[in-house]
Scaffold this active site. Structure first.
Site, PDB file in Angstrom:
ATOM      1  N   ASP A  13       0.813  -1.218   0.000  1.00 18.42           N
ATOM      2  CA  ASP A  13       0.000   0.000   0.000  1.00 18.42           C
ATOM      3  C   ASP A  13       0.846   1.267   0.000  1.00 18.42           C
ATOM      4  OD1 ASP A  13      -2.202  -1.703   0.128  1.00 18.42           O
ATOM      5  OD2 ASP A  13      -2.047  -1.799   2.301  1.00 18.42           O
ATOM      6  N   GLY A  42      -4.088  -5.214  -3.402  1.00 16.18           N
ATOM      7  CA  GLY A  42      -5.096  -4.234  -3.794  1.00 16.18           C
ATOM      8  C   GLY A  42      -4.386  -2.994  -4.274  1.00 16.18           C
ATOM      9  N   HIS A  43      -4.444  -2.747  -5.572  1.00 15.51           N
ATOM     10  CA  HIS A  43      -3.819  -1.543  -6.117  1.00 15.51           C
ATOM     11  C   HIS A  43      -4.920  -0.548  -6.441  1.00 15.51           C
ATOM     12  CE1 HIS A  43       0.136  -3.335  -6.621  1.00 15.51           C
ATOM     13  NE2 HIS A  43      -0.425  -4.390  -7.173  1.00 15.51           N
TER      14      HIS A  43
END
Ligand code: GTP
Ligand code: IMP
Ligand code: MG
Length: 340
Positions: A13, A42-43
């Protein structure tokens, strides 16, 4: 011709999504290849006022001339893969998005085993996406491969061959890593880590590219640090302090509140050393130094910000070439031409 590998400098992140979008939009590589663990990632990608959250498809999807490839080392959850193909339909992914035929397949059973595991889900604080159990099945040599899944028939290819041929033809290849250095199974805060090494060498191997072919390693750091899940965090601050600094955050995949801390120079040094970093991208500078919000010119940064950047360069011996001052692609200072 340039083959670049982008990596996360800390616990994930770091704003890799924004950096990848900026670099791919700007440099227009022929191949954008996803490396890293799998759909635990999670981009966040934001451009032209639109915002996307991605777990598997390469974050450079908006560059519609590029081939989008998923390397053999990445775990494929077919539900996540087909959902993202639908979700990003207007970017015409079909025909240019391929999964290496050797990728391991992540199943419902892996997700159940992850979420049902006291050790993984509760103690380590895993994302529950099934990656740990799927990688363990790969090691035990019981996992299914992408080539054995009929619904993937139109999507499998030899990603390693395609990527190496592109490099040999003088094309540009961009390898996007996921997670971050401190989550590496080997170099992170074991056992509070992910299920694989997450450094540049492994990302190159995930795609089938040998170390002699890699030209640039871009290490992404946020101006402060966040961590989701359990485990040591040397520079952690309290939630109250984080709120005062206005740097509280929530996860893209799990929605969990992220633990927050200050920039860690020792971690940055080690991360640059083990990744063999040639450049640093520094994100969310505006959140730590609000007077820098949306700045596009280095000379307009405040003295505090410039001195923070120069301290990072001195400690790591690596130049800071990308400075991100906001979520939009325009909010970027690109100093790469100064390296030439
Ligand atoms: P990776 O997991 O490293 O890909 O990071 P991410 O893209 O998932 O980061 P995250 O989910 O934490 O989202 C970061 C959020 O901050 C996204 O909404 C980005 O658009 C935004 N963002 C990225 N860079 C900057 C920046 O420099 N300044 C600000 N204010 N926001 C940013
Ligand atoms: P797992 O990878 O789901 O097994 O989770 C193991 C640890 O890695 C947990 O602390 C997760 O929060 C963390 N983790 C895995 N992937 C990411 C990521 O993409 N960003 C941030 N943390 C992650
Ligand atoms: Mg993320």
């Amino acid at each position: 011709m340039t083959c670049s590998v982008l990596v996360g400098g800390a616990w994930g992140d770091e704003g890799k999504g924004k950096c990848i979008t900026y670099l791919c939009d700007n440099d227009k590589p022929n191949i954008i290849a996803r490396a890293g663990v799998g759909p635990n990632a999670g981009h966040s990608v934001e451009f032209n006022g639109e915002k996307y959250g991605l777990r598997l498809v390469p974050s450079g999807f908006m560059h519609t001339d590029a081939k989008l490839l998923i390397g053999a080392g990445v775990l494929v959850d077919t539900d996540v893969f087909f959902n993202e193909l639908d979700y990003l339909g207007k970017y015409k992914l079909k025909g240019r998005t391929h999964v290496d035929y050797r990728c391991s397949i992540l199943t419902e059973d892996h997700k159940k085993r992850d979420k049902g595991s006291e050790h993984l889900f509760k103690k380590i604080g895993s994302t529950g996406s099934g990656c740990g159990p799927a990688n363990s099945d790969r090691v035990l040599r019981t996992a299914k491969m992408a080539k054995d899944i009929p619904e993937l028939e139109d999507y499998v290819s030899d990603v390693a061959l395609e990527t190496n041929e592109a490099i040999d033809n003088g094309e540009d290849v961009f390898i996007e890593g996921s997670q971050g250095f401190a989550l590496s199974l080997y170099y992170g805060t074991y056992p509070y880590v992910t299920s694989k090494d997450t450094t540049a060498s492994t990302f190159a191997a995930d795609v089938g590219v040998g170390p002699t072919k890699v030209d640039e390693v871009i290490n992404v750091f946020k101006a402060y640090i966040t961590r989701v899940g359990e485990g040591p965090f040397a520079t952690e601050i309290s939630q109250e302090e984080a709120e005062k600094l206005d740097i509280e955050e929530y996860g893209t995949v799990t929605g969990r509140r992220r633990r927050v801390g200050l920039f860690d120079m020792d971690l940055a040094k080690e991360s640059c050393m083990i990744n063999g970093a040639t450049q640093i991208a520094l994100t969310c500078v505006d959140r730590l130094y609000p007077n820098c919000a949306k700045t596009q010119d280095y000379s307009d940064l405040s003295a505090d910000t410039k001195s923070f950047i120069s301290d990072i360069e001195t400690a790591t011996g690596v130049p800071v070439t990308i400075i991100s001052t906001g979520p939009d692609l325009k909010d970027t200072i690109d100093l790469r031409s100064e390296l030439l």
